[in-house]
Design a protein around this motif. Structure first.
Motif, PDB file in Angstrom:
ATOM      1  N   TYR A   1       0.831  -1.206   0.000  1.00 17.08           N
ATOM      2  CA  TYR A   1       0.000   0.000   0.000  1.00 17.08           C
ATOM      3  C   TYR A   1       0.869   1.261   0.000  1.00 17.08           C
ATOM      4  O   TYR A   1       0.654   2.190  -0.788  1.00 17.08           O
ATOM      5  N   ILE A   2       1.868   1.271   0.870  1.00 14.33           N
ATOM      6  CA  ILE A   2       2.714   2.467   0.965  1.00 14.33           C
ATOM      7  C   ILE A   2       3.491   2.686  -0.329  1.00 14.33           C
ATOM      8  O   ILE A   2       3.540   3.789  -0.877  1.00 14.33           O
ATOM      9  N   ALA A   3       4.048   1.595  -0.856  1.00 14.09           N
ATOM     10  CA  ALA A   3       4.845   1.731  -2.081  1.00 14.09           C
ATOM     11  C   ALA A   3       3.990   2.197  -3.250  1.00 14.09           C
ATOM     12  O   ALA A   3       4.455   2.933  -4.112  1.00 14.09           O
ATOM     13  N   CYS A   4       2.728   1.758  -3.281  1.00 20.78           N
ATOM     14  CA  CYS A   4       1.880   2.097  -4.426  1.00 20.78           C
ATOM     15  C   CYS A   4       1.136   3.417  -4.267  1.00 20.78           C
ATOM     16  O   CYS A   4       0.568   3.915  -5.232  1.00 20.78           O
ATOM     17  N   THR A   5       1.088   3.959  -3.059  1.00 19.27           N
ATOM     18  CA  THR A   5       0.294   5.180  -2.894  1.00 19.27           C
ATOM     19  C   THR A   5       1.063   6.351  -2.298  1.00 19.27           C
ATOM     20  O   THR A   5       0.578   7.475  -2.326  1.00 19.27           O
ATOM     21  N   GLN A   6       2.215   6.106  -1.705  1.00 23.89           N
ATOM     22  CA  GLN A   6       2.908   7.209  -1.046  1.00 23.89           C
ATOM     23  C   GLN A   6       4.168   7.572  -1.822  1.00 23.89           C
ATOM     24  O   GLN A   6       4.738   6.749  -2.526  1.00 23.89           O
TER      25      GLN A   6
ATOM     26  N   PRO B   1       9.800  10.092   3.557  1.00 22.08           N
ATOM     27  CA  PRO B   1      10.519   8.812   3.503  1.00 22.08           C
ATOM     28  C   PRO B   1      11.942   8.948   2.968  1.00 22.08           C
ATOM     29  O   PRO B   1      12.835   8.218   3.407  1.00 22.08           O
TER      30      PRO B   1
ATOM     31  N   PHE C   1      11.966  -1.286   2.679  1.00 23.46           N
ATOM     32  CA  PHE C   1      11.983  -1.736   1.295  1.00 23.46           C
ATOM     33  C   PHE C   1      13.444  -2.028   0.985  1.00 23.46           C
ATOM     34  O   PHE C   1      14.142  -1.222   0.371  1.00 23.46           O
TER      35      PHE C   1
ATOM     36  N   GLU D   1      15.135  -1.840  -2.408  1.00 24.65           N
ATOM     37  CA  GLU D   1      15.327  -0.506  -2.973  1.00 24.65           C
ATOM     38  C   GLU D   1      16.166   0.362  -2.048  1.00 24.65           C
ATOM     39  O   GLU D   1      16.421   1.531  -2.356  1.00 24.65           O
TER      40      GLU D   1
ATOM     41  N   ALA E   1      10.185   3.848   4.980  1.00 26.00           N
ATOM     42  CA  ALA E   1       9.057   4.786   4.986  1.00 26.00           C
ATOM     43  C   ALA E   1       8.349   4.749   6.330  1.00 26.00           C
ATOM     44  O   ALA E   1       7.712   3.765   6.670  1.00 26.00           O
TER      45      ALA E   1
ATOM     46  N   TYR F   1       5.322   5.554   8.706  1.00 25.28           N
ATOM     47  CA  TYR F   1       3.915   5.763   8.391  1.00 25.28           C
ATOM     48  C   TYR F   1       3.081   5.638   9.650  1.00 25.28           C
ATOM     49  O   TYR F   1       3.325   4.768  10.484  1.00 25.28           O
TER      50      TYR F   1
ATOM     51  N   ARG G   1       2.596  16.687   0.242  1.00 24.75           N
ATOM     52  CA  ARG G   1       2.331  15.271   0.041  1.00 24.75           C
ATOM     53  C   ARG G   1       1.650  15.047  -1.310  1.00 24.75           C
ATOM     54  O   ARG G   1       1.996  14.145  -2.060  1.00 24.75           O
TER      55      ARG G   1
ATOM     56  N   TRP H   1       3.196  13.001  -4.464  1.00 22.56           N
ATOM     57  CA  TRP H   1       2.448  11.855  -4.977  1.00 22.56           C
ATOM     58  C   TRP H   1       2.143  12.028  -6.461  1.00 22.56           C
ATOM     59  O   TRP H   1       2.281  11.103  -7.263  1.00 22.56           O
TER      60      TRP H   1
ATOM     61  N   GLN I   1       4.853  10.876  -8.718  1.00 18.12           N
ATOM     62  CA  GLN I   1       5.158   9.464  -8.932  1.00 18.12           C
ATOM     63  C   GLN I   1       3.902   8.605  -9.085  1.00 18.12           C
ATOM     64  O   GLN I   1       3.939   7.409  -8.903  1.00 18.12           O
TER      65      GLN I   1
ATOM     66  N   PRO J   1       1.270   6.179 -10.437  1.00 25.08           N
ATOM     67  CA  PRO J   1       1.491   5.089 -11.375  1.00 25.08           C
ATOM     68  C   PRO J   1       0.792   5.380 -12.696  1.00 25.08           C
ATOM     69  O   PRO J   1      -0.274   5.976 -12.711  1.00 25.08           O
TER      70      PRO J   1
END
Lengths: 425, 178
Positions: free
Chosen positions: A409-414, B9, B42, B45, B49, B51, B143, B147, B150, B152
């Motif tokens: 979720y974090i990788a895809c939305t933040q 992050p 992650f 990578e 992050a 949260y 924010r 967002w 990046q 998608p």
């Protein structure tokens, strides 16, 4: 504008509060068929173990909360008919109440199966505070209790009955526990968990009758496997049905529940429905179903109230979801947890440790999920489902390790990727 | 003015001092498992992050609570769990789409970030400025901008770099000029 709400559960209370904000000049009247202040059935399991008193189940706590917020609550008011032509309600006892906008939030009631002996003394449903008072009296230490039905409600009160130190037998017609919320593997784990804690569980077993007991126990429950078990208390939890009987002749169309449109309006103008009684839009399937869950009731209540007050708000559909604590084993399910045709899934099963997670995808979008023995970040399954986030390569990562839903979720939305650097540049 | 936790992050090194500070402030013990802010890793990578709860305006958890145990803190804007009212039904943990309300089996209650009443220890403990407590307007705007950068893109779509564009310059007459 006279707003009248039938029902004082979560949908009714949220609607009343929303109407109060949006239509300060209108009147808001909420009718409750029960004598209690508006309360939450969700809190009953905690009342049964005396973790909270009756006031701990109340939906709103402050003394005189409703009065001071300009909401008139009429307790013990049972509606007998709705005259949608004259726009007025008839109450049992003869009173009539006129309305300009009506919300039906009457919820549901337990189904009583047509079993011989089901009307015997000591056989109860577990639905209202009044039911709970009866159960507390009979479910004493060492008492033999038989729970008919291991659905959501059966399972959620199971813990209370064990904590009250009763000798508990559970009988479920389907092949597993919570069949409408969990799959075979998870339902099987819940059964084994309960058995490990000393509960007798019969699945794929049907109750034939409730008879007179022996050895000093007033009741006995006969099953189709030929066995019979003595009981001091029998609790029937085989499902619920929408409370719509009083709508006969009103013109309000019903099916499984009350049929509503995207604005929660029924087939009759100025009559709305919300919560367990409403057959509302399901986010995942696009079909209209009775979900009968707390978050959907709250959603419906707020949406219906907006539309009643003249602020048109379209329902985008509610995600079906549940969370259940069965003797400390916590399970959740979301959306299309049983999967979709042509879909794809990820699963991790550790039966010895009672851990399970199952994710269901359509393309690279999460459409459903269920978990067992997990309490961290489970809500994010809802987030991923409802936001329809495209998981991209994270779908493969989840197939390797479905517990990484929060990271997905974090990788895809933040903004954690390379572009996030624009912030600091 | 309302303040919010701003999480960056790209500045996080994964040191977990926020989790240590949060758990100590809220439970009296250094126990990251009890932290209400979490650092997600992650590794492939090389990114981290942090949260936690965004204290959303129409909070899903607050609206879903059947016993009014999650309330708005008027001073900070946070949504606070009243643990003496919470019965532990966990409906808020599935209602929160951000996964930031969690059930704790040992207390039988749910926990979430309450901004430490307006003085969040995670931000004070963060040595790299990845967690700061700033004006809510500022954190929201940045924010969104990050967002948007990046977001998608659908499969096969080309990234959309800024194109050379004719720049219109309006000649604003100088006041008191020659």
């Amino acid at each position: 504008m006279r707003h009248v709400i039938i029902g004082a559960g979560p949908a009714g209370v949220v609607a009343a509060e929303t109407l109060r904000k949006l239509d300060p000049d209108g009147s808001v009247t909420m009718l409750s068929s029960e004598p209690e202040p508006p309360y939450s059935r969700m809190a009953i399991p905690y009342y049964l173990v005396e973790q909270v008193g009756e006031e701990g189940t109340w939906l709103r706590k402050g003394d005189g909360y409703f009065e001071s917020n300009g909401i008139t609550v009429r307790s013990g008011a049972r509606v007998s008919n709705v005259d949608t032509e004259a726009k007025q309600l008839g109450l049992e006892g003869g009173d009539t109440i006129p309305y300009d906008k009506l919300l039906i939030a009457t919820g549901s009631q337990p189904v009583i199966p047509p079993l011989p002996g089901v009307d015997r003394e000591g056989v109860h449903t577990c639905w209202t505070l009044e039911d709970s008072r009866h159960i507390i009296k009979r479910a004493t230490e060492g008492a033999r209790v038989v729970l008919i039905g291991a659905g959501f409600i059966g399972c959620i009160i199971l813990e209370s009955l064990v904590n009250r130190k009763t000798r508990l037998t559970v009988i479920e017609q389907q092949n597993r526990m919570v069949p409408r919320m969990m799959d075979d593997r998870a339902g099987g784990l819940i059964k084994r968990w309960c058995q490990d804690k000393g509960v007798t569980v019969h699945t794929s077993t049907t109750v034939k009758s409730v008879d007179e007991g022996s050895d000093g126990h007033p009741l006995a429950v006969s099953m189709d496997n030929g066995e019979s078990v003595n009981a001091d208390l029998v609790i029937v939890c085989v499902g619920v049905k929408a409370n719509t009987q009083f709508l006969d002749g009103s013109g309000v169309k019903t099916d499984e529940g009350i049929l509503v449109d995207r604005y929660l309006q029924t087939s009759v103008p100025d009559v709305y429905a919300a919560g367990d009684v409403a057959q509302g839009l399901d986010f995942n399937t696009g079909e209209y179903t009775v979900q009968a869950i707390q978050p959907t009731a709250a959603d419906h209540g707020r949406l219906a109230a907006n539309n009643m007050a003249g602020y048109k708000l379209k329902h985008q559909g509610s995600v079906n979801m549940n969370v259940l604590d069965t003797l400390g084993l916590i399970s959740t399910s979301f959306g299309l947890w049983m999967g979709v045709e042509g879909g794809d899934s990820a699963e991790l099963y550790d039966g010895d440790r009672f851990r399970y997670i199952n994710l269901q995808f359509q393309g690279d979008v999460l459409v459903g999920g269920s978990s067992l023995g997990m309490t961290e970040h489970v809500g994010v399954m809802r987030g991923l489902i409802q936001s329809k986030v495209r998981l991209g390569h994270w779908k493969d990562k989840l197939k390797n390790d479905p517990t990484r839903i929060m990271e997905a979720y974090i990788a895809c939305t933040q903004a954690i990727g390379h572009n996030a650097r624009v912030l600091t540049a | 003015m309302l303040k919010a936790l701003k999480l960056e992050p790209e500045k996080c090194t994964g040191c977990l001092q926020c989790e240590m500070a949060c758990s100590f402030e809220n439970t009296g013990a250094f126990n990251p498992a009890k932290s209400r802010i979490k650092v997600f890793t992650f590794h492939d990578e090389g990114r981290f992050a942090p949260y936690t709860c965004t204290q959303c305006d129409e909070a899903w958890c607050m609206h879903a609570c059947p016993v009014e145990a999650i309330v708005l803190n008027m001073a900070t804007g946070s949504k606070d769990v009243l643990s003496d009212v919470c019965v532990g039904c966990k409906v808020c943990t599935i209602a929160c789409p951000f996964g930031t309300v969690n059930y704790e089996a040992d207390t039988g209650k749910v926990v979430k970030c309450d901004l430490c009443g307006g003085d969040p220890w995670c931000s004070k403990a963060c040595p790299t400025g990845a967690i700061t407590y700033v004006s809510a307007d500022e954190s929201g705007m940045e924010r969104m901008r990050a967002w948007a950068q990046q977001a998608p893109r659908t499969a096969g779509a080309q990234p959309n770099p800024p194109k050379a564009k004719e720049v219109q310059v309006f000649n604003i007459p100088q006041q008191g000029g020659h």
